[in-house]
Design a protein around this motif. Sequence first.
Motif, PDB file in Angstrom:
ATOM      1  N   ARG A 176      13.920 -15.695  -1.360  1.00 13.57           N
ATOM      2  CA  ARG A 176      15.048 -14.990  -1.969  1.00 13.57           C
ATOM      3  C   ARG A 176      14.825 -13.479  -1.894  1.00 13.57           C
ATOM      4  NH1 ARG A 176      14.978 -15.894  -7.355  1.00 13.57           N
ATOM      5  NH2 ARG A 176      13.076 -17.109  -7.346  1.00 13.57           N
ATOM      6  N   SER A 212      15.324 -11.270  -4.057  1.00 11.20           N
ATOM      7  CA  SER A 212      14.687 -10.754  -5.284  1.00 11.20           C
ATOM      8  C   SER A 212      13.164 -10.852  -5.196  1.00 11.20           C
ATOM      9  CB  SER A 212      15.198 -11.533  -6.493  1.00 11.20           C
ATOM     10  OG  SER A 212      14.851 -12.885  -6.387  1.00 11.20           O
ATOM     11  N   ARG A 213      12.692 -11.908  -4.515  1.00 12.04           N
ATOM     12  CA  ARG A 213      11.230 -12.088  -4.377  1.00 12.04           C
ATOM     13  C   ARG A 213      10.663 -11.064  -3.394  1.00 12.04           C
ATOM     14  NH1 ARG A 213      10.050 -13.739  -8.689  1.00 12.04           N
ATOM     15  NH2 ARG A 213       7.977 -14.333  -8.023  1.00 12.04           N
ATOM     16  N   PHE A 247      11.831  -8.019  -2.864  1.00 17.28           N
ATOM     17  CA  PHE A 247      11.768  -6.754  -3.603  1.00 17.28           C
ATOM     18  C   PHE A 247      10.530  -6.730  -4.506  1.00 17.28           C
ATOM     19  CE2 PHE A 247      12.746  -4.628  -7.679  1.00 17.28           C
ATOM     20  CZ  PHE A 247      12.871  -3.332  -7.209  1.00 17.28           C
ATOM     21  N   ARG A 248      10.291  -7.871  -5.162  1.00 16.52           N
ATOM     22  CA  ARG A 248       9.150  -7.992  -6.065  1.00 16.52           C
ATOM     23  C   ARG A 248       7.830  -7.766  -5.316  1.00 16.52           C
ATOM     24  NH1 ARG A 248       5.385 -11.076  -8.015  1.00 16.52           N
ATOM     25  NH2 ARG A 248       5.117 -11.281 -10.278  1.00 16.52           N
ATOM     26  N   VAL A 300       7.300  -4.027  -4.557  1.00 14.82           N
ATOM     27  CA  VAL A 300       6.835  -3.277  -5.746  1.00 14.82           C
ATOM     28  C   VAL A 300       5.380  -3.626  -6.053  1.00 14.82           C
ATOM     29  CG1 VAL A 300       7.228  -2.873  -8.211  1.00 14.82           C
ATOM     30  CG2 VAL A 300       9.169  -3.120  -6.683  1.00 14.82           C
ATOM     31  N   ARG A 301       5.070  -4.909  -5.931  1.00 17.06           N
ATOM     32  CA  ARG A 301       3.711  -5.372  -6.240  1.00 17.06           C
ATOM     33  C   ARG A 301       2.696  -4.749  -5.274  1.00 17.06           C
ATOM     34  NH1 ARG A 301       2.414 -11.689  -7.548  1.00 17.06           N
ATOM     35  NH2 ARG A 301       0.357 -11.325  -8.373  1.00 17.06           N
ATOM     36  N   LEU A 330       2.114  -1.195  -6.245  1.00  9.10           N
ATOM     37  CA  LEU A 330       1.244  -1.123  -7.419  1.00  9.10           C
ATOM     38  C   LEU A 330      -0.217  -1.388  -7.050  1.00  9.10           C
ATOM     39  CD1 LEU A 330       3.304  -2.903 -10.220  1.00  9.10           C
ATOM     40  CD2 LEU A 330       2.640  -0.510 -10.118  1.00  9.10           C
ATOM     41  N   PHE A 346      -1.563   1.682  -5.335  1.00 11.22           N
ATOM     42  CA  PHE A 346      -1.718   2.735  -6.339  1.00 11.22           C
ATOM     43  C   PHE A 346      -2.972   2.491  -7.187  1.00 11.22           C
ATOM     44  CE2 PHE A 346       0.951   5.208  -9.708  1.00 11.22           C
ATOM     45  CZ  PHE A 346       0.212   6.339  -9.433  1.00 11.22           C
ATOM     46  N   THR A 347      -3.120   1.247  -7.665  1.00 16.24           N
ATOM     47  CA  THR A 347      -4.271   0.909  -8.517  1.00 16.24           C
ATOM     48  C   THR A 347      -5.576   1.055  -7.752  1.00 16.24           C
ATOM     49  OG1 THR A 347      -2.818  -0.699  -9.566  1.00 16.24           O
ATOM     50  CG2 THR A 347      -5.140  -0.838 -10.134  1.00 16.24           C
ATOM     51  N   LEU A 368      -6.436   4.710  -7.330  1.00 16.75           N
ATOM     52  CA  LEU A 368      -6.915   5.295  -8.588  1.00 16.75           C
ATOM     53  C   LEU A 368      -8.346   4.849  -8.887  1.00 16.75           C
ATOM     54  CD1 LEU A 368      -5.655   7.185 -10.610  1.00 16.75           C
ATOM     55  CD2 LEU A 368      -4.930   5.242 -11.955  1.00 16.75           C
ATOM     56  N   THR A 369      -8.625   3.585  -8.616  1.00 14.81           N
ATOM     57  CA  THR A 369      -9.972   3.074  -8.832  1.00 14.81           C
ATOM     58  C   THR A 369     -10.944   3.764  -7.877  1.00 14.81           C
ATOM     59  OG1 THR A 369      -8.975   0.974  -9.445  1.00 14.81           O
ATOM     60  CG2 THR A 369     -11.332   0.943  -9.019  1.00 14.81           C
ATOM     61  N   VAL A 394     -10.617   6.786  -6.619  1.00 17.66           N
ATOM     62  CA  VAL A 394     -10.799   8.160  -7.130  1.00 17.66           C
ATOM     63  C   VAL A 394     -11.816   8.161  -8.275  1.00 17.66           C
ATOM     64  CG1 VAL A 394      -9.636  10.023  -8.394  1.00 17.66           C
ATOM     65  CG2 VAL A 394      -8.541   9.025  -6.405  1.00 17.66           C
ATOM     66  N   MET A 410      -6.617  10.554 -16.756  1.00 13.41           N
ATOM     67  CA  MET A 410      -6.831   9.312 -16.002  1.00 13.41           C
ATOM     68  C   MET A 410      -6.185   8.133 -16.735  1.00 13.41           C
ATOM     69  SD  MET A 410      -8.267   7.872 -13.406  1.00 13.41           S
ATOM     70  CE  MET A 410      -9.724   8.487 -12.638  1.00 13.41           C
ATOM     71  N   TYR A 438      -3.137   5.533 -15.569  1.00 17.37           N
ATOM     72  CA  TYR A 438      -3.211   4.064 -15.637  1.00 17.37           C
ATOM     73  C   TYR A 438      -2.046   3.517 -16.477  1.00 17.37           C
ATOM     74  CZ  TYR A 438      -7.587   2.966 -13.249  1.00 17.37           C
ATOM     75  OH  TYR A 438      -8.546   2.762 -12.290  1.00 17.37           O
ATOM     76  N   ILE A 484       0.906   3.182 -14.299  1.00 16.63           N
ATOM     77  CA  ILE A 484       0.859   1.958 -13.487  1.00 16.63           C
ATOM     78  C   ILE A 484       1.274   0.763 -14.339  1.00 16.63           C
ATOM     79  CG2 ILE A 484      -0.676   0.368 -12.254  1.00 16.63           C
ATOM     80  CD1 ILE A 484      -2.260   2.787 -11.332  1.00 16.63           C
ATOM     81  N   LEU A 541       8.130  -4.676 -13.739  1.00 20.99           N
ATOM     82  CA  LEU A 541       8.068  -5.802 -12.800  1.00 20.99           C
ATOM     83  C   LEU A 541       8.073  -7.148 -13.535  1.00 20.99           C
ATOM     84  CD1 LEU A 541       7.777  -6.117  -9.689  1.00 20.99           C
ATOM     85  CD2 LEU A 541       5.350  -6.478 -10.076  1.00 20.99           C
ATOM     86  N   TYR A 546      11.438  -7.802 -14.948  1.00 18.92           N
ATOM     87  CA  TYR A 546      12.289  -8.210 -13.815  1.00 18.92           C
ATOM     88  C   TYR A 546      12.037  -9.682 -13.499  1.00 18.92           C
ATOM     89  CZ  TYR A 546      13.785  -8.347  -8.908  1.00 18.92           C
ATOM     90  OH  TYR A 546      14.370  -8.665  -7.727  1.00 18.92           O
ATOM     91  N   ASP A 547      10.742 -10.085 -13.501  1.00 17.01           N
ATOM     92  CA  ASP A 547      10.363 -11.484 -13.239  1.00 17.01           C
ATOM     93  C   ASP A 547      11.032 -12.424 -14.250  1.00 17.01           C
ATOM     94  OD1 ASP A 547       8.834 -11.199 -11.052  1.00 17.01           O
ATOM     95  OD2 ASP A 547       6.891 -11.304 -12.066  1.00 17.01           O
ATOM     96  N   ASP A 607      14.635 -12.700 -13.672  1.00 14.31           N
ATOM     97  CA  ASP A 607      14.799 -13.479 -12.438  1.00 14.31           C
ATOM     98  C   ASP A 607      14.591 -14.972 -12.693  1.00 14.31           C
ATOM     99  OD1 ASP A 607      15.069 -13.930  -9.646  1.00 14.31           O
ATOM    100  OD2 ASP A 607      12.880 -14.022  -9.472  1.00 14.31           O
TER     101      ASP A 607
END
Lengths: 187, 170
Positions: free
Chosen positions: A2, A4-5, A7-8, A11-12, A15, A18-19, A22-23, A25, B127, B131, B134, B141, B144-145, B148
């Motif tokens: 789908r 929607s999945r 898009f999810r 985003v995931r 993330l 990004f995480t 950051l870890t 850094v 820092m 976090y 995030i 999210l 949204y789940d 959904d």
Amino acid sequence: MRPSRIFRWIVRLFLLVFTLSLTGVSLLGGFSAVTILDPDSYNVNIPDGPIVANFDITNKSAMSISIPFNITNVGVYDLDEITIGFQIGMIYGNASTLLNEITNVKIFDKTQNYGSVLHGDVLKDIFSGLGSDGFIFANIPALIEIDRFRNPDLEFHANFTFSAMYSLRLYKFTVNLINYSLGVLDI
Amino acid sequence: MGAFPNILKGIIYMGVYITTTMVVPFLTFTWIKEVQLLGVSIVLEQLEYNRIVFWISAFGLLISACAFFNYSSPKQSIRKGTFALIQILLNCLYIWSYKFSGATEVKFEIVFEITNVGFITIDVQNMVMLYMGIYFLTIVLKGYDLVDFVINRDKIRQKRYKIIEGDDIL
């Protein structure tokens, strides 16, 4: 799948990246801090040589202090907003009081910003104060106010502050040294 | 996935969360409680250490319990969505607890021989705020789940039962 999945998942994924960044850094910041503060490397040297001071309170405008220092940034990130602060206190017997009370006054207070040191670079400078640039004339007693029978006449001690931001300005560290003895003076 | 594998998955993830939210921070703060730098002892105040460890353990336990319910729930179920959202909210509180317990601005005393000659402060507030950013995106999210899962409940159930029926035929 789908929409929607889908898009999810986008985003995931964002993330996750990004995480992980950051870890990364954080870990590199920790590793760099250990490298910079390695006891055998002398990367942060304050003072980096003799402290030259003139505490002749009879000639206030000529009072001076200069502290050479050396900061070598061997870490991964730039050291930003490097600030050095220095305060000097003077202890004397106050002859203007009934019992010549021991008095502690702050005679010098200066904070100076040295900007940034890029990774791999060296900052070699002198922290200095001369006359009204740092010295607080209003707090310095006149000669007749000092109990000359006390031994020593004047005692000087200092508080020192060093602060900087690290790891893309995500960490700030401050080092304070208090009551560091600068010596005594008999007039 | 059947009930037993789901429970096993929940237990495994609970173990992972206990390790990451409780054991690792506890060991880190215990390790940095008293370190030697340039031959000088750098000591974290006992009261501050106790406060940090208390809040980390409290929220760590809640997060780990939620992780069990989250990961032992069937995929794309409302139960899973709800627990995932609660878990993320608890994660935010956990991160925030670093701030109000004093762990974002850790203050060490510098002790030379037996005299306190100064202190070192490490401020990691920026820092932690990053976090938190995030986690905010993760909350969005998870929200949204949940929406959904509720809106497409029939589709998800049809797909799930179709797979189960298919399994049965095989």
